[in-house]
Scaffold this motif. Structure first.
Motif, PDB file in Angstrom:
ATOM      1  N   SER A  24      58.744  27.171 -43.727  1.00  0.00           N
ATOM      2  CA  SER A  24      57.937  27.994 -42.830  1.00  0.00           C
ATOM      3  C   SER A  24      56.459  27.894 -43.202  1.00  0.00           C
ATOM      4  CB  SER A  24      58.432  29.442 -42.849  1.00  0.00           C
ATOM      5  OG  SER A  24      58.513  29.887 -44.158  1.00  0.00           O
TER       6      SER A  24
ATOM      7  N   LEU B   8      53.559  26.932 -40.670  1.00  0.00           N
ATOM      8  CA  LEU B   8      52.319  27.694 -40.514  1.00  0.00           C
ATOM      9  C   LEU B   8      51.113  26.797 -40.736  1.00  0.00           C
ATOM     10  CD1 LEU B   8      53.089  31.098 -42.240  1.00  0.00           C
ATOM     11  CD2 LEU B   8      52.581  30.690 -39.837  1.00  0.00           C
TER      12      LEU B   8
ATOM     13  N   ILE C 295      50.610  24.692 -37.733  1.00  0.00           N
ATOM     14  CA  ILE C 295      50.006  25.449 -36.635  1.00  0.00           C
ATOM     15  C   ILE C 295      48.512  25.588 -36.877  1.00  0.00           C
ATOM     16  CG2 ILE C 295      49.903  27.730 -35.544  1.00  0.00           C
ATOM     17  CD1 ILE C 295      52.911  28.007 -36.316  1.00  0.00           C
TER      18      ILE C 295
ATOM     19  N   THR D 264      46.664  22.282 -36.436  1.00  0.00           N
ATOM     20  CA  THR D 264      46.530  21.878 -35.041  1.00  0.00           C
ATOM     21  C   THR D 264      45.425  22.675 -34.362  1.00  0.00           C
ATOM     22  OG1 THR D 264      48.899  21.570 -35.074  1.00  0.00           O
ATOM     23  CG2 THR D 264      47.851  21.488 -32.933  1.00  0.00           C
TER      24      THR D 264
ATOM     25  N   TYR E   8      34.987  32.716 -18.954  1.00  0.00           N
ATOM     26  CA  TYR E   8      35.956  33.739 -18.579  1.00  0.00           C
ATOM     27  C   TYR E   8      36.284  34.616 -19.764  1.00  0.00           C
ATOM     28  CZ  TYR E   8      36.635  30.228 -14.997  1.00  0.00           C
ATOM     29  OH  TYR E   8      36.434  29.310 -14.003  1.00  0.00           O
TER      30      TYR E   8
ATOM     31  N   VAL F 271      39.619  37.244 -20.627  1.00  0.00           N
ATOM     32  CA  VAL F 271      40.851  37.861 -20.132  1.00  0.00           C
ATOM     33  C   VAL F 271      41.061  39.162 -20.886  1.00  0.00           C
ATOM     34  CG1 VAL F 271      43.293  37.484 -19.672  1.00  0.00           C
ATOM     35  CG2 VAL F 271      41.758  35.531 -19.779  1.00  0.00           C
TER      36      VAL F 271
ATOM     37  N   SER G  26      44.764  24.610 -17.183  1.00  0.00           N
ATOM     38  CA  SER G  26      44.327  25.983 -16.923  1.00  0.00           C
ATOM     39  C   SER G  26      42.984  26.224 -17.606  1.00  0.00           C
ATOM     40  CB  SER G  26      45.369  26.961 -17.462  1.00  0.00           C
ATOM     41  OG  SER G  26      44.787  28.251 -17.520  1.00  0.00           O
TER      42      SER G  26
ATOM     43  N   ILE H 155      41.705  29.140 -18.400  1.00  0.00           N
ATOM     44  CA  ILE H 155      41.631  30.339 -19.224  1.00  0.00           C
ATOM     45  C   ILE H 155      42.706  30.398 -20.304  1.00  0.00           C
ATOM     46  CG2 ILE H 155      40.503  31.774 -17.486  1.00  0.00           C
ATOM     47  CD1 ILE H 155      43.368  32.976 -17.028  1.00  0.00           C
TER      48      ILE H 155
ATOM     49  N   LYS I 230      49.098  23.638 -24.396  1.00  0.00           N
ATOM     50  CA  LYS I 230      48.130  22.544 -24.463  1.00  0.00           C
ATOM     51  C   LYS I 230      47.956  22.004 -25.882  1.00  0.00           C
ATOM     52  CE  LYS I 230      43.658  23.487 -23.894  1.00  0.00           C
ATOM     53  NZ  LYS I 230      42.561  24.059 -23.128  1.00  0.00           N
ATOM     54  N   LEU I 231      47.969  22.890 -26.876  1.00  0.00           N
ATOM     55  CA  LEU I 231      47.683  22.445 -28.240  1.00  0.00           C
ATOM     56  C   LEU I 231      48.922  21.890 -28.934  1.00  0.00           C
ATOM     57  CD1 LEU I 231      45.256  25.151 -29.618  1.00  0.00           C
ATOM     58  CD2 LEU I 231      44.822  23.189 -28.175  1.00  0.00           C
ATOM     59  N   PHE I 232      50.075  22.531 -28.724  1.00  0.00           N
ATOM     60  CA  PHE I 232      51.272  22.127 -29.474  1.00  0.00           C
ATOM     61  C   PHE I 232      52.220  21.264 -28.646  1.00  0.00           C
ATOM     62  CE2 PHE I 232      49.684  25.987 -31.377  1.00  0.00           C
ATOM     63  CZ  PHE I 232      49.519  25.573 -32.678  1.00  0.00           C
TER      64      PHE I 232
ATOM     65  N   PHE J  34      49.491  36.589 -18.648  1.00  0.00           N
ATOM     66  CA  PHE J  34      48.214  36.692 -19.352  1.00  0.00           C
ATOM     67  C   PHE J  34      48.383  37.236 -20.765  1.00  0.00           C
ATOM     68  CE2 PHE J  34      47.274  36.935 -14.821  1.00  0.00           C
ATOM     69  CZ  PHE J  34      46.384  35.880 -14.705  1.00  0.00           C
TER      70      PHE J  34
ATOM     71  N   ASN K  96      50.820  31.046 -29.718  1.00  0.00           N
ATOM     72  CA  ASN K  96      50.566  30.985 -31.161  1.00  0.00           C
ATOM     73  C   ASN K  96      51.229  32.149 -31.878  1.00  0.00           C
ATOM     74  OD1 ASN K  96      49.027  28.983 -30.196  1.00  0.00           O
ATOM     75  ND2 ASN K  96      47.052  29.936 -30.662  1.00  0.00           N
TER      76      ASN K  96
ATOM     77  N   ILE L 104      55.133  31.646 -32.012  1.00  0.00           N
ATOM     78  CA  ILE L 104      55.705  30.772 -33.047  1.00  0.00           C
ATOM     79  C   ILE L 104      55.490  31.368 -34.427  1.00  0.00           C
ATOM     80  CG2 ILE L 104      55.961  28.477 -32.025  1.00  0.00           C
ATOM     81  CD1 ILE L 104      53.192  27.801 -32.876  1.00  0.00           C
ATOM     82  N   LYS L 105      54.384  32.054 -34.622  1.00  0.00           N
ATOM     83  CA  LYS L 105      54.168  32.659 -35.941  1.00  0.00           C
ATOM     84  C   LYS L 105      55.223  33.732 -36.201  1.00  0.00           C
ATOM     85  CE  LYS L 105      49.353  31.720 -36.772  1.00  0.00           C
ATOM     86  NZ  LYS L 105      47.991  32.241 -36.599  1.00  0.00           N
TER      87      LYS L 105
ATOM     88  N   VAL M   5      58.391  32.160 -37.247  1.00  0.00           N
ATOM     89  CA  VAL M   5      58.393  31.759 -38.650  1.00  0.00           C
ATOM     90  C   VAL M   5      58.710  32.951 -39.534  1.00  0.00           C
ATOM     91  CG1 VAL M   5      56.922  30.968 -40.524  1.00  0.00           C
ATOM     92  CG2 VAL M   5      56.812  29.850 -38.308  1.00  0.00           C
TER      93      VAL M   5
ATOM     94  N   THR N  30      62.403  33.955 -39.697  1.00  0.00           N
ATOM     95  CA  THR N  30      63.320  33.142 -40.489  1.00  0.00           C
ATOM     96  C   THR N  30      63.228  33.473 -41.975  1.00  0.00           C
ATOM     97  OG1 THR N  30      61.663  31.412 -40.635  1.00  0.00           O
ATOM     98  CG2 THR N  30      63.326  31.182 -38.920  1.00  0.00           C
TER      99      THR N  30
END
Lengths: 714, 351
Positions: free
Chosen positions: A654, A658, A661, A664, A691, A693, B256, B258, B288-290, B335, B340, B343-344, B347, B350
């Motif tokens: 893990s 991490l 992640i 990346t 933008y 959100v 996307s 945003i 997009k990243l992973f 939204f 991220n 997935i954290k 982890v 587990t």
């Protein structure tokens, strides 16, 4: 008498008379060396013997003029060689092919050469011996390096699409590559050698062996277009088979011409011997494979040649044991013992009833071809043999037809090979047995058979078998212990209505997987025969567990893997693997599931075009029985240590995730930082800043032109 | 998320495009028609059909005063968005006289794709290789500030080095063009010199779609080889390359503005649908990243030909071979979703 100069004499008449015809065809002459040295009186007898030998391949009409045996004038005995004139060059060629380096008798090996070959070497100009340049010595990589893995993991070769990779498998964590995926690693298939030292790959030009930590090529065998391969159990010999017949050239000589099966030495990569297909090979069909069965120590190998001959070869000189094959009319099948039994390499075969002879099961010592045990049987249709892994017992599964010849009934005959005269125990069944399996290193076994729900006396007589009411059953058998003495085999547990087409024991024993195959996939049941808690007899277990039988059977889990067709235990018995592959002719996404030995799913992974998932075999353990026992006593102390290792590993996994992640996201942030700078230089607002959100609402930042002034410059 | 399904076309949709403010959604189709919809409600704003063939591409100016279309009838047409009529301009006719007429530029090759320069002073056009014409990018100077007197002038023609162009887009600085080629490669060309700076093969099959991120700093390609590839405009076309594996040939992919989300769509070719089961006519969502598979949105009865994301990232529209358009307004949960975090948490579970 006046002196006449030699030059003046006209020798033309003599020259003409003794002129050597240049066009004389020396191809039909053969020199046969290595013959016994005999006095003149015995020459005619020897000639007869030799003529008889050659008559099988070449017609010899005029025995007197065919053989010329020069004599030593001093001893008035032959010199041990003969010139042989055959009718034509083809006969000569055939004779050489058939008898060169073959034994004439126990002391004499014939050496046959064409006269033209001898002439060729006499004519050679080079008289000085030149030492051939030895190729530089290249040390082999460490063949067993994977066994030194600190975590004791197992490896598996995965072949998918055009790629092959070797992975370290450890529980559910992501497999670590031992060999990163290699494109076009093989042209056809990959195989492990039986002890895992080599990974074999094919190419159109031959087969390659890869070994060592980086799977470098260590040996090449230039046999074109190989379709089938096999190793001897000790990996010293490799058998390859190609549909095309061999032509001389490369490693092959004229002797190999027209053959299809080649035995190689894996150490020297030399051709040891080649064979044509046996006459039993179906036309256009695949040959029987493996072509040879090997004895436990690889010193003997054997095959059935035609229906009536069993050929046993010695791997020392690659020739038939005792020069002859065994006459075994109608031989069914044969099996070598998996280990050396009492210093002997035993094999067992059976022959059906034939010419008023009973059917027989024979146990043979391969080194002498002596039949050490012979059992006659009646009304036998088929016999299958199952050796116990330590060679202590041999079970023959005998199939007989019922009286009305409509159904098959089976019985088991178990030979105790450790006792004198191999005492036999017979277990009769009322219906067919589908599969039988000995537990490795144990005296317990399991059978899968048809049974009636309640065995009735009529059914026992083989009459009135109502097929529809038959049910699959699974029975466990163990050897009874009476006051520490071995008794007889007793059925301990019977589970009715358990369809299982294959019974596979864990290589370490104790755990059993029963697999049933259907069109939709595999159904696997995991069993424990030494279950530690007390087991209440299951509802469908017909027999109560007997107390004096060392067995405690428990069904651990029942699992399914749809669309899967292949399954295997890993060599350490920790994992069971099921997978679907393109071998059934379908393409697309395939998957494998890794189960642990009690049937818990550890991991599932998808592969495009998965062809094979092959565990790397392990060599037999060098530990003695005592050492093994000592090690298994230590397990309880080690469990804690292993658990900690596992926990650290999981945490590590893990952590790795991490870190991945974070890395990346960081690389994207760095890229965007650079990109934003460039965008701002061009006067563009990066999208991140346009933008915001908040609570599911997107707020847009707009460029509002506050003031626009125009200046007119002259 | 309940989609608004609108039907205004009789034949397959070729392209969907939002205007800069995102209040209007433009759809063009093989049926020669341009439909303009209110993107919020899916109500029809208007339609025009003055083309003689399938409409291939559309672009709208930033202030939503006019739009340009190109069609298989060899014409490029300039439209007044308010009236839906063609603009008029002064040009020389065949006899060499200066006349005023509708802004319909007839062309020697089929114009396949067009895009207005970010500064709105140039127009980029990709011409097709059909009718034995060479593949090329043609650049026009345009001045549309006065819709009464628009100006159009050919500036430059750029020919491809290798495989023909499929689509081409302006980069953020407006000085370079990113082009997608038929053989699966992408290239970056400097407009001023017309020279190809860099070319890299990123797909094994035909590239069908090429879309820029909103700030034009990175782009995404969709290919029939079942993958979409994201690449930054600058750089060597290797670093920061992200590959998204679909399960069917892709026709379109959008980014996307945003969220870290890519939406890709496609489907089996119509000719293959009858021979195999399941068309997979779904919009496929990726992180997009992973490059992770997040989910799918189905509903179409034919392959998805075009996907457009609202410029504010609040909704997306997909247009299909079956002629329908589905407008999806994202729910609140969309939204709030943060991959991220997910997935954290996974982890931590587990451990």
């Amino acid at each position: 008498m006046s002196a006449v100069s030699v030059n003046d004499i006209d020798f033309r008449d003599l020259e003409e008379r003794y002129a050597v015809d240049e066009s004389l065809n020396t191809d039909e002459y053969v020199i046969c060396d290595g013959l016994p040295i005999v006095p003149a009186s015995k020459i005619s007898k020897l000639v007869k013997v030799i003529a008889k030998v050659f008559s099988s391949v070449a017609a010899i009409d005029d025995v007197e003029n065919t053989f010329e045996m020069p004599m030593d004038p001093e001893t008035s005995k032959t010199l041990g060689f003969a010139f042989i004139r055959f009718r034509n060059a083809t006969d000569a060629q055939n004779a050489i092919k058939a008898f060169n380096r073959k034994k004439l008798d126990s002391k004499h090996v014939m050496q046959l050469d064409k006269l033209s070959t001898v002439k060729k070497y006499l004519d050679t100009k080079e008289t000085e011996y030149k030492e051939p340049a030895l190729p530089e010595f290249k040390p082999l990589p460490h063949l067993k390096s994977w066994l030194t893995d600190e975590l004791g993991r197992d490896q598996a070769a995965v072949h998918y699409e055009q790629e092959v990779t070797v992975q370290w498998i450890r529980k559910g964590s992501a497999p670590q590559p031992a060999l990163a995926p290699v494109t076009n690693f093989t042209s056809g298939f990959v195989r492990w050698s039986p002890q895992g030292s080599y990974l074999l790959s094919t190419s159109p030009r031959g087969v390659l062996l890869h070994a060592g930590p980086d799977f470098a090529v260590v040996a090449r065998f230039p046999h074109k277009d190989v379709k089938l391969v096999d190793f001897s159990p000790d990996e010293r010999f490799l058998v390859t088979c190609a549909p095309a017949e061999i032509r001389a050239g490369g490693p092959f000589t004229e002797q190999n011409e027209g053959h299809n099966i080649v035995i190689w030495s894996t150490e020297t990569t030399n051709v040891l011997r080649s064979f044509p297909f046996p006459p039993t090979k179906p036309v256009n069909g695949p040959p029987q494979w493996p072509a040879f069965k090997w004895s436990a120590d690889s010193s003997y190998f054997a095959r059935v040649f035609s229906k009536d001959e069993l050929c046993i070869y010695s791997s020392k000189d690659m020739s038939l044991v005792g020069k002859k094959s065994m006459q075994t009319p109608g031989i069914g099948n044969f099996e070598f013992a998996p280990v050396t039994v009492g210093g002997k390499q035993l094999l067992v075969f059976w022959t059906p009833e034939f010419n008023n002879q009973t059917a027989r099961v024979c146990i043979v010592d391969a080194s002498t071809k002596e039949i050490v045990h012979n059992r006659s049987l009646f009304n036998v249709e088929s016999v299958k043999f199952f050796w116990q892994s330590e060679g202590k017992y041999l079970c023959s599964l005998i199939g007989r037809l019922t009286k009305n010849k409509k159904a098959m009934i089976s019985s088991l005959e178990i030979y105790r090979l450790e006792e004198k005269n191999f005492p036999i125990e017979v277990l009769d069944f009322t219906d067919r047995i589908f599969d039988f399996a000995w537990e490795p290193r144990s005296d317990r076994f399991v059978v899968n058979f048809y049974t009636l729900p309640v065995p009735s006396p009529e059914a026992r007589n083989g009459a009135e078998l109502s097929l529809s009411s038959r049910k699959y059953a699974l029975s466990f058998y163990a050897l009874e212990r009476v006051k520490k003495l071995q008794g007889t085999w007793k059925e301990t547990n019977r589970f009715v209505d358990r369809p299982a087409s294959r019974l596979v024991w864990s290589p370490r024993g104790r755990f059993l997987a029963t697999v049933s195959m259907s069109n939709v996939g595999l159904q696997v049941e995991f069993w424990d025969v030494d279950y530690e808690a007390a087991v209440t007899p299951a509802a469908n277990s017909a027999l109560p567990a007997a107390e004096d039988l060392p067995i405690n059977v428990f069904l651990l889990a029942s699992r399914e893997h749809s669309s899967a067709r292949e399954f295997s235990w890993d060599p350490s018995g920790r994992y069971f693997l099921t997978y679907s592959s393109t071998r059934d002719g379908t393409q697309g996404t395939k998957s494998y599931i890794l189960w642990d030995h009690v049937g818990r799913q550890l991991r599932q992974e998808k592969f495009n075009g998965l062809m094979a998932f092959l565990w790397r075999p392990r060599p037999p353990s060098p530990l003695t029985k005592e050492q093994r026992r000592a090690a298994s006593k230590k397990v309880k102390q080690l469990v804690e240590q292993f658990d900690m290792q596992d926990a650290a590993m999981a945490a590590n996994d893990s952590d790795d995730l991490l870190r991945f992640i974070e890395a990346t996201m960081e690389s994207w942030r760095l890229y965007r930082k650079d990109a934003k700078q460039k965008l701002r230089e061009c006067g563009i607002v990066p999208e991140e800043e346009r933008y915001e959100v908040r609570d599911g609402t997107v707020y847009v930042r707009r460029d509002v032109v506050v003031e626009e002034t125009e200046e007119v410059v002259d | 998320m309940i989609p608004i399904v609108v039907k205004g076309h009789e034949r397959p949709i070729n392209q969907l495009k939002y205007n800069t403010d995102g209040d209007l959604l433009f759809s063009i189709s093989h049926d020669r028609r341009v439909c303009i919809w209110f993107s919020d409600t899916g109500e029809l704003f208007g339609t025009t059909d003055k083309h003689g063939g399938a409409v291939n591409c559309i672009d709208i100016d930033r202030k939503s005063t006019f739009f340009i279309t190109c069609s298989t009838d060899f014409a490029i047409q300039f439209w007044n968005l308010k009236t839906g009529e063609l603009l008029e301009y002064e040009h020389e006719n065949k006899e060499g006289e200066v006349v005023r007429g509708p802004m319909r530029i007839k062309y020697s090759a089929i114009p396949r794709f067009l895009q207005i320069h970010p500064d709105e002073n140039k127009l980029l056009l990709v011409q097709d290789t059909k009718m034995n014409q060479p593949s090329a990018i043609v650049i026009y100077d345009i001045d549309m500030h006065d819709l009464e007197n628009p100006v159009l002038k050919q500036n430059k023609v750029i020919y491809p080095k290798g495989s023909p162009y499929v689509k081409a887009v302006w980069t953020y600085d407006g000085k370079r063009i990113i082009a997608a080629h038929q053989d699966g490669s992408v290239s970056r060309t400097c407009v001023e010199t017309g020279e190809c700076e860099l070319s890299a093969k990123v797909h094994n099959d035909n590239i069908v779609d090429l879309q820029m991120s909103q700030d034009r700093s990175y782009f995404i390609t969709a290919s029939r080889d079942e993958t979409a590839v994201l690449l930054p405009v600058d750089g060597d076309f290797q670093t920061m390359k992200k590959k998204f594996q679909g399960d069917t040939g892709l026709n379109s992919a959008a980014i996307s503005p945003i969220k870290d989300i890519i939406i890709a769509g496609g489907g089996k070719k119509s000719i293959e649908v009858t021979t195999s089961s399941g068309g997979k006519f779904e919009a496929h969502f990726f992180n997009k990243l992973f490059q992770a598979d997040l989910g799918r949105v189905g509903g179409h009865f034919g392959p998805i030909n075009s996907i457009a994301i609202h410029p504010y990232g609040t909704s997306y529209a997909s247009g299909s071979e079956d002629g329908t358009i589905r407008i999806h307004h994202f729910d609140k949960s969309y939204f709030e979703f943060d991959y991220n975090e997910v997935i954290k948490e996974g982890v931590e579970d587990t451990e």
